[in-house]
Design an enzyme around this catalytic site. Sequence first.
Site, PDB file in Angstrom:
ATOM      1  CB  SER A 237     -45.976  23.770 -12.768  1.00  0.00           C
ATOM      2  OG  SER A 237     -44.610  23.993 -12.998  1.00  0.00           O
TER       3      SER A 237
ATOM      4  CE  LYS B 147     -38.390  18.084  -5.816  1.00  0.00           C
ATOM      5  NZ  LYS B 147     -38.327  19.374  -5.107  1.00  0.00           N
TER       6      LYS B 147
ATOM      7  CG  ASP C 268     -42.260  18.818  11.951  1.00  0.00           C
ATOM      8  OD1 ASP C 268     -41.084  18.381  11.937  1.00  0.00           O
ATOM      9  OD2 ASP C 268     -42.690  19.615  11.105  1.00  0.00           O
TER      10      ASP C 268
ATOM     11  CE1 TYR D 283     -42.700  30.432  -6.281  1.00  0.00           C
ATOM     12  CE2 TYR D 283     -40.858  29.278  -5.258  1.00  0.00           C
ATOM     13  CZ  TYR D 283     -41.930  29.287  -6.129  1.00  0.00           C
ATOM     14  OH  TYR D 283     -42.238  28.157  -6.827  1.00  0.00           O
TER      15      TYR D 283
ATOM     16  N   GLY E  29     -37.343  33.435  -2.381  1.00  0.00           N
ATOM     17  CA  GLY E  29     -37.027  32.147  -2.994  1.00  0.00           C
ATOM     18  C   GLY E  29     -37.093  32.110  -4.517  1.00  0.00           C
TER      19      GLY E  29
HETATM   20  P1  NAD Z   1     -41.956  20.232   3.242  1.00  0.00           P
HETATM   21  O1  NAD Z   1     -43.396  19.986   3.532  1.00  0.00           O
HETATM   22  O2  NAD Z   1     -41.117  19.161   2.669  1.00  0.00           O
HETATM   23  O3  NAD Z   1     -41.228  20.759   4.601  1.00  0.00           O
HETATM   24  C1  NAD Z   1     -41.884  21.663   5.456  1.00  0.00           C
HETATM   25  C2  NAD Z   1     -40.893  22.217   6.483  1.00  0.00           C
HETATM   26  O4  NAD Z   1     -41.556  23.264   7.224  1.00  0.00           O
HETATM   27  C3  NAD Z   1     -40.427  21.187   7.524  1.00  0.00           C
HETATM   28  O5  NAD Z   1     -39.096  21.475   7.915  1.00  0.00           O
HETATM   29  C4  NAD Z   1     -41.380  21.466   8.691  1.00  0.00           C
HETATM   30  O6  NAD Z   1     -40.858  21.044   9.942  1.00  0.00           O
HETATM   31  C5  NAD Z   1     -41.479  22.962   8.617  1.00  0.00           C
HETATM   32  N1  NAD Z   1     -42.680  23.497   9.264  1.00  0.00           N
HETATM   33  C6  NAD Z   1     -43.976  23.229   8.936  1.00  0.00           C
HETATM   34  N2  NAD Z   1     -44.803  23.912   9.761  1.00  0.00           N
HETATM   35  C7  NAD Z   1     -44.015  24.594  10.641  1.00  0.00           C
HETATM   36  C8  NAD Z   1     -44.271  25.471  11.730  1.00  0.00           C
HETATM   37  N3  NAD Z   1     -45.524  25.782  12.099  1.00  0.00           N
HETATM   38  N4  NAD Z   1     -43.217  26.000  12.387  1.00  0.00           N
HETATM   39  C9  NAD Z   1     -41.944  25.707  12.024  1.00  0.00           C
HETATM   40  N5  NAD Z   1     -41.636  24.860  11.000  1.00  0.00           N
HETATM   41  C10 NAD Z   1     -42.659  24.323  10.313  1.00  0.00           C
HETATM   42  O7  NAD Z   1     -41.938  21.516   2.300  1.00  0.00           O
HETATM   43  P2  NAD Z   1     -40.807  21.945   1.240  1.00  0.00           P
HETATM   44  O8  NAD Z   1     -41.106  21.349  -0.064  1.00  0.00           O
HETATM   45  O9  NAD Z   1     -39.480  21.761   1.858  1.00  0.00           O
HETATM   46  O10 NAD Z   1     -41.135  23.511   1.103  1.00  0.00           O
HETATM   47  C11 NAD Z   1     -40.820  24.445   2.123  1.00  0.00           C
HETATM   48  C12 NAD Z   1     -41.002  25.844   1.574  1.00  0.00           C
HETATM   49  O11 NAD Z   1     -40.072  26.067   0.525  1.00  0.00           O
HETATM   50  C13 NAD Z   1     -42.364  26.112   0.962  1.00  0.00           C
HETATM   51  O12 NAD Z   1     -42.729  27.446   1.276  1.00  0.00           O
HETATM   52  C14 NAD Z   1     -42.142  25.962  -0.535  1.00  0.00           C
HETATM   53  O13 NAD Z   1     -43.017  26.732  -1.293  1.00  0.00           O
HETATM   54  C15 NAD Z   1     -40.752  26.511  -0.654  1.00  0.00           C
HETATM   55  N6  NAD Z   1     -39.996  25.983  -1.800  1.00  0.00           N
HETATM   56  C16 NAD Z   1     -39.330  26.882  -2.542  1.00  0.00           C
HETATM   57  C17 NAD Z   1     -38.550  26.438  -3.601  1.00  0.00           C
HETATM   58  C18 NAD Z   1     -37.820  27.449  -4.424  1.00  0.00           C
HETATM   59  O14 NAD Z   1     -37.346  27.119  -5.516  1.00  0.00           O
HETATM   60  N7  NAD Z   1     -37.666  28.665  -3.927  1.00  0.00           N
HETATM   61  C19 NAD Z   1     -38.460  25.081  -3.894  1.00  0.00           C
HETATM   62  C20 NAD Z   1     -39.153  24.167  -3.103  1.00  0.00           C
HETATM   63  C21 NAD Z   1     -39.929  24.643  -2.044  1.00  0.00           C
END
Ligand code: NAD
Length: 291
Positions: free
Chosen positions: A22, A73, A160, A236, A257
């Site tokens: 992290s 979380k 999904d 990001y 992001g």
């Molecule tokens: P998560 O596992 O909770 O959710 C995953 C999401 O992606 C779901 O909506 C799922 O349906 C979708 N998904 C997965 N495979 C897919 C595919 N092949 N086609 C279409 N949709 C698909 O993950 P999360 O924690 O919500 O993270 C999502 C993204 O956001 C990650 O890239 C993570 O690194 C990023 N993130 C960024 C920040 C930030 O501060 N910028 C914070 C948290 C997460």
Amino acid sequence: MAERITGHTELVGLMAYPIRHSSSPAMHNEAFAHLGLDYAYLAFEVDNSTLEDAIKGFRALKMVGANVSMPNKTVVGQYLDKLSPAAELCGAVNTIVNEDGVLTGHITDGIGFMQSLKDNDIDVIGKKMTICGAGGAATAIEIQAALDGVKEMSIFNIRDKFWDNAVETVRKINEKTECKAVLYDLDDKDKLKEEMDSSYIFVNGTGVGMKPLEDQSVVPDKSFFRPELIVVDVPYAPLETKMRAMAKEAGCKTMNGLGMMLFQGAAAFELWTGKEMPIEHMKEVLNIKYE
Ligand code: NAD
């Protein structure tokens, strides 16, 4: 460090597993030091099996606050005394604040997203957003955007395991906020184009674009982007995704992001310390460029 840590230093913790990768400890400790605040931020490997004990320890040690990440979380709320409205609606907590022994759970991811838009002179209030995603990041954005005053929201997801969560999010937004939300199947690309065409902003809140899906995009080709559309990617790593490259080629203003990451931290920092994070300094030190 010998001079910085004293008998008065307040402790802020990060509870997640895995967590050693992290960047939050570096970010918060730099901000504490820059402002001369007597706080220290440490990461602790805590998973669901040790979370309850960790929160008991947090209370006993009178820690001032903590961040919580996966897999905790969506679980930690039950061990706290109160939840913020956004944390309640999201069913997730990423920040704990200890006020005289009363522990409140907040979710600052959506606040961070909204603040990063403002910081980039993007005003979404009263406008329409199309967003892909129903996981942790997307849900936090959707709930906060609706609470803050986004007028219409079209949410897309594949069918999904996250689909039911999207159904719930849409129900809560329509019930509890002034925003009108609708859910669509991401496989319906004609609908996606139609909704993007009538939106002010398009957000990819899925993991598509990030490893192991770095060669994919939720938007099939650049004809989906008109130059006036604001395009934001929540992933990001890598900073440049296939989708953002297409949007840039079409002439759109885009963001990655990193802004959301920085400002979710800034919101938590302010909750613990009552002080604004020194944003421009943090951008420089951490080399954060999100435009
Ligand atoms: P998560 O596992 O909770 O959710 C995953 C999401 O992606 C779901 O909506 C799922 O349906 C979708 N998904 C997965 N495979 C897919 C595919 N092949 N086609 C279409 N949709 C698909 O993950 P999360 O924690 O919500 O993270 C999502 C993204 O956001 C990650 O890239 C993570 O690194 C990023 N993130 C960024 C920040 C930030 O501060 N910028 C914070 C948290 C997460």
